[in-house]
Write a protein that holds these residues in place. Structure first.
Motif, mmCIF file in Angstrom:
data_model
loop_
_atom_site.group_PDB
_atom_site.id
_atom_site.type_symbol
_atom_site.label_atom_id
_atom_site.label_comp_id
_atom_site.label_asym_id
_atom_site.label_seq_id
_atom_site.Cartn_x
_atom_site.Cartn_y
_atom_site.Cartn_z
ATOM 1 N N ALA A 66 0.830 -1.198 0.000
ATOM 2 C CA ALA A 66 0.000 0.000 0.000
ATOM 3 C C ALA A 66 0.867 1.251 0.000
ATOM 4 O O ALA A 66 1.937 1.283 0.589
ATOM 5 C CB ALA A 66 -0.916 0.006 1.217
ATOM 6 N N GLY A 67 0.394 2.269 -0.686
ATOM 7 C CA GLY A 67 1.128 3.528 -0.745
ATOM 8 C C GLY A 67 0.830 4.265 -2.025
ATOM 9 O O GLY A 67 0.002 3.857 -2.845
ATOM 10 N N THR A 68 1.519 5.359 -2.217
ATOM 11 C CA THR A 68 1.232 6.213 -3.368
ATOM 12 C C THR A 68 1.647 5.560 -4.680
ATOM 13 O O THR A 68 1.014 5.781 -5.704
ATOM 14 C CB THR A 68 1.945 7.567 -3.225
ATOM 15 N N GLU A 69 2.725 4.768 -4.685
ATOM 16 C CA GLU A 69 3.122 4.088 -5.920
ATOM 17 C C GLU A 69 2.053 3.097 -6.360
ATOM 18 O O GLU A 69 1.778 2.973 -7.539
ATOM 19 C CB GLU A 69 4.460 3.375 -5.736
ATOM 20 N N ARG A 70 1.478 2.395 -5.403
ATOM 21 C CA ARG A 70 0.421 1.441 -5.735
ATOM 22 C C ARG A 70 -0.788 2.174 -6.314
ATOM 23 O O ARG A 70 -1.398 1.716 -7.278
ATOM 24 C CB ARG A 70 0.009 0.647 -4.507
ATOM 25 N N GLU A 71 -1.135 3.315 -5.719
ATOM 26 C CA GLU A 71 -2.279 4.085 -6.211
ATOM 27 C C GLU A 71 -2.054 4.525 -7.655
ATOM 28 O O GLU A 71 -2.961 4.441 -8.483
ATOM 29 C CB GLU A 71 -2.525 5.298 -5.321
ATOM 30 N N GLU A 72 -0.841 4.984 -7.959
ATOM 31 C CA GLU A 72 -0.558 5.408 -9.326
ATOM 32 C C GLU A 72 -0.573 4.219 -10.288
ATOM 33 O O GLU A 72 -1.075 4.317 -11.403
ATOM 34 C CB GLU A 72 0.789 6.109 -9.423
ATOM 35 N N ALA A 73 -0.042 3.084 -9.837
ATOM 36 C CA ALA A 73 -0.036 1.886 -10.680
ATOM 37 C C ALA A 73 -1.468 1.435 -10.973
ATOM 38 O O ALA A 73 -1.789 1.077 -12.113
ATOM 39 C CB ALA A 73 0.745 0.774 -9.999
ATOM 40 N N ILE A 74 -2.328 1.462 -9.974
ATOM 41 C CA ILE A 74 -3.729 1.068 -10.175
ATOM 42 C C ILE A 74 -4.421 2.046 -11.115
ATOM 43 O O ILE A 74 -5.180 1.650 -12.000
ATOM 44 C CB ILE A 74 -4.464 0.972 -8.824
ATOM 45 N N ARG A 75 -4.118 3.330 -10.944
ATOM 46 C CA ARG A 75 -4.726 4.344 -11.815
ATOM 47 C C ARG A 75 -4.299 4.118 -13.274
ATOM 48 O O ARG A 75 -5.131 4.137 -14.182
ATOM 49 C CB ARG A 75 -4.315 5.743 -11.359
#
Length: 99
Positions: A66-75
């Motif tokens: 979990a974290g900002t890199e995961r959020e960007e990857a999901i986006r």
């Protein structure tokens, strides 16, 4: 259809691709029908794919911590998937003579 082949997603298209190259559960659009989709959408999808691969490699976004890199990857994965669906629907409509 021969075993080890993946059919084109366009109805009544008889073209296939090698399953060992793409994976057995992959959905493909043959080259003939892929060119029927908008060049803008195809180009945008390719750019996002390259950006995702450069940044995250072959790693799946859902397997990341979990974290900002995961959020960007999901986006990015969501955008790529949405563009794929739009290209697929445009190709199907063009092949059917609708669009």
């Amino acid at each position: 259809m021969k075993p080890g082949r993946i059919p084109c997603v366009i109805p009544f298209c008889r073209r296939t691709a090698d399953a060992t190259k793409y994976g057995e559960d992959t959905v493909i659009i043959c080259g003939k029908h892929w060119r029927m989709a908008s060049a803008t959408l195809r180009r945008r999808r390719s750019k996002l794919e390259r950006r995702y691969r450069r940044r995250f490699g072959d790693q799946n976004a859902w397997d990341m911590p979990a974290g900002t890199e995961r959020e960007e990857a999901i986006r990015l994965q969501t955008l790529i998937h949405d563009l794929w669906e739009r290209c697929k629907s445009q190709a199907i409509e063009a092949a059917a003579g609708i669009g």
